[in-house]
Each structure stands twice: as C-alpha cells, then as structure tokens.
Write a protein that holds these residues in place. Sequence first.
Motif, PDB file in Angstrom:
ATOM      1  N   ALA A  71       0.825  -1.206   0.000  1.00  0.00           N
ATOM      2  CA  ALA A  71       0.000   0.000   0.000  1.00  0.00           C
ATOM      3  C   ALA A  71       0.857   1.254   0.000  1.00  0.00           C
ATOM      4  N   ASN A  89      -6.846   5.450   1.562  1.00  0.00           N
ATOM      5  CA  ASN A  89      -5.660   4.594   1.735  1.00  0.00           C
ATOM      6  C   ASN A  89      -5.575   4.059   3.167  1.00  0.00           C
ATOM      7  N   ARG A  90      -5.594   4.936   4.131  1.00  0.00           N
ATOM      8  CA  ARG A  90      -5.498   4.528   5.528  1.00  0.00           C
ATOM      9  C   ARG A  90      -6.745   3.759   5.957  1.00  0.00           C
ATOM     10  N   LEU A  93      -6.478   0.185   4.803  1.00  0.00           N
ATOM     11  CA  LEU A  93      -5.560  -0.603   5.619  1.00  0.00           C
ATOM     12  C   LEU A  93      -6.238  -1.048   6.910  1.00  0.00           C
ATOM     13  N   ASP A 118       2.593  -1.429   4.669  1.00  0.00           N
ATOM     14  CA  ASP A 118       2.388   0.013   4.636  1.00  0.00           C
ATOM     15  C   ASP A 118       3.695   0.667   4.212  1.00  0.00           C
ATOM     16  N   LEU A 121       2.679   5.257   3.971  1.00  0.00           N
ATOM     17  CA  LEU A 121       1.394   5.641   3.396  1.00  0.00           C
ATOM     18  C   LEU A 121       1.063   7.112   3.624  1.00  0.00           C
ATOM     19  N   GLU A 229       4.545   1.189  -4.005  1.00  0.00           N
ATOM     20  CA  GLU A 229       3.989  -0.154  -4.094  1.00  0.00           C
ATOM     21  C   GLU A 229       4.483  -0.884  -5.339  1.00  0.00           C
TER      22      GLU A 229
END
Length: 339
Positions: A71, A89-90, A93, A118, A121, A229
């Motif tokens: 990610a 994004n967060r 996760l 991660d 990120l 990534e």
Amino acid sequence: MTESPFADIRRLIATMPEADAEAAGAVAARDAELTKPAGALGRLEELVAWLAAWQGKAPPSLDRPLVCVFAASHGVTRRGVSAFPDAVNRQMLDNFAAGGAAINQICATYGLGFKVFDLALDVPTGDICEGPALDERGCVATMAFGMESIAAGTDCLGIGEMGIGNTTIAAAIYAALFGAEPAHWVGRGTGVDAAGYARKVAVVETALAHHAGHLSDPLEVLRRLGGREIAAMAGAILAARLQRVPVVIDGYVSTAAAAVLHALDPSALDHCLAGHVSAEGAHEEVLERLGLKPLLALGMRLGEGSGAALAIGLLKGALACHRDMATFAQAGVSGRSGA
C-alpha cells in the motif's frame, strides 16, 4: 565514479536461476499414469508442471501460499485523477486489518496467508508531473523492502496493491515502456467520470513530457513515474525468482511492476503467472506483450491481490488432482489401448 544504486538490482537480475526441467518432467510422467485421458485437465496439468519447475521439486507444494498487498500513496492525486480521496488509503488498511475487505474473504476461503505492507502511506511520492516519484536510493530501498516480504518463507507468492491514484501511475509506466498515446493505456480506475478520465490522460501526457529523455532505462521509468507499491512489488517478484518461489501477479497495477522487470530482461517473468486479466485499461494487451496468459477473466478491477488469490485457489485444485488422484494401476482402471 560512484556506482548507481540500481547496479545491485541489475546484478541480481543477472543471477536469476532457471526452471528445473527434471522436476517438470517428473510431474509429466506421473500425469501420464493418472486415471484420466492425456490432457483431459487441460491447463491445470501445465500449471502443476510450472509449479514444480520453479520450486525445483516434484511433486510441488502449496502448503504456505502467501498473498502480499503493498500500500502506498501518490502525490499526483492532487490533480483529481481518482474518484476517491487519499483518506481511503489509511481507511482500507484498517479494513484489511479488521478482515473486512474482499481479499480477506478470498484468502480465508482458500487457506492463503495474507500480509499487508504500509509503504510510508502518510508520505506521498513526488508528483510525477513536476519531478520524479522517487530518488534512486529511495527506489532501491523500497525494492529491497519488497524483497523482504517473503523472508518468513512461502511456496507460492501472490502480489497485489492498494493506493489511490495508482492506475494513473501504471498507465504512465506502460506508456513509457511500450509507447502509443497515453489515452490507450488509461482506464477508469476507481470509476472516474469523463472529466476525471480526461484529467488522467492529461497527467500521463504531462509526466511523459516532463521526463522525456530519461525513460530509456526501465529502472528510471520505475523511479520517475512509479510508486512505492510498484517498486516493492518489483522487488518481491525478483526475490521470489532468486528463492525459486512461483509468483501469481494480480491486475493492472501489479503487472506494471512485472513490466519493468520484463523490460530489463524478458526472461525475468518466467516464474510468474498472470492471475487474471483486469477490466482496467489495456491490461489484456500488456499481458500479451509480456507473454503472460491470464488464468481467469472475470471482469474484475478491484486490485488488492483479489485476482491473484483466486488464481492460487485454482492452483491448489490443480495440485490436489495431480497429487491425490489414483493412477491406473492403483485404481485397477484399464489404460489406453493400443488401437
């Protein structure tokens, strides 16, 4: 003269092992004795031989398959190339950690290990329209991080990704490696409207123009136009080759990492299988250019390793048939007559 950080990557590529023909031959010999007509399981038979060739043993195993999702975040998202904000994004996760994503369900169904990485990120890469995404050292360090993803051991690696804006990044990489107009490679990603699609095309055009003259080296393409990534996935694919671990690649973005390695050495993906052909962009054409025949075609464009995980489930079925079917002699079934 100081050696480029990329020199280590080129040296590793030069040491890649070859397939084990003896192991593949042993699979073929057993396959000929199983209670079925020759070739009746079609491509499933080829897949078991492929596993054996790259694991270097017959029969091969799928006792510790692993799906890794990498990610990252991208500076180019401020240009409106995605239908979703960077906050996703967060949030995603957290969703992975809670077991709430599609990939969690697929891995649980097929008994696959699952790891999420991660990659800083909260620190987006550079905006590729204004400068490189990464510097050389940062790019190599991220590739090395990806190489460590299989340090705990696995007998088959599925690679996937998550990162708002990364279909734009993948399209830029394909345009740099393969040519053609940027619009040929750009897709709808997370579902952008016509205006968002036009912004994506414009971003790729601007990035290619900005970096013109520096894109003849695939590793420069990776660091200038890529993301963390994609660099990490390239490292994971390379590490898997060095450790004789077969790899199943996910979709449009994951294949961009594979394309960089293929541009460095066309044999670099011999240990890789395309899990599926994505509905995103020109993924089908990319796979054709890389010589990868997708295992599944389900119209998916989710990412997060979902297509790779489904394909590994199919690999498990293929191996079970090869390993556990009775032979003609064991079952007391007559073999093919001489007629």
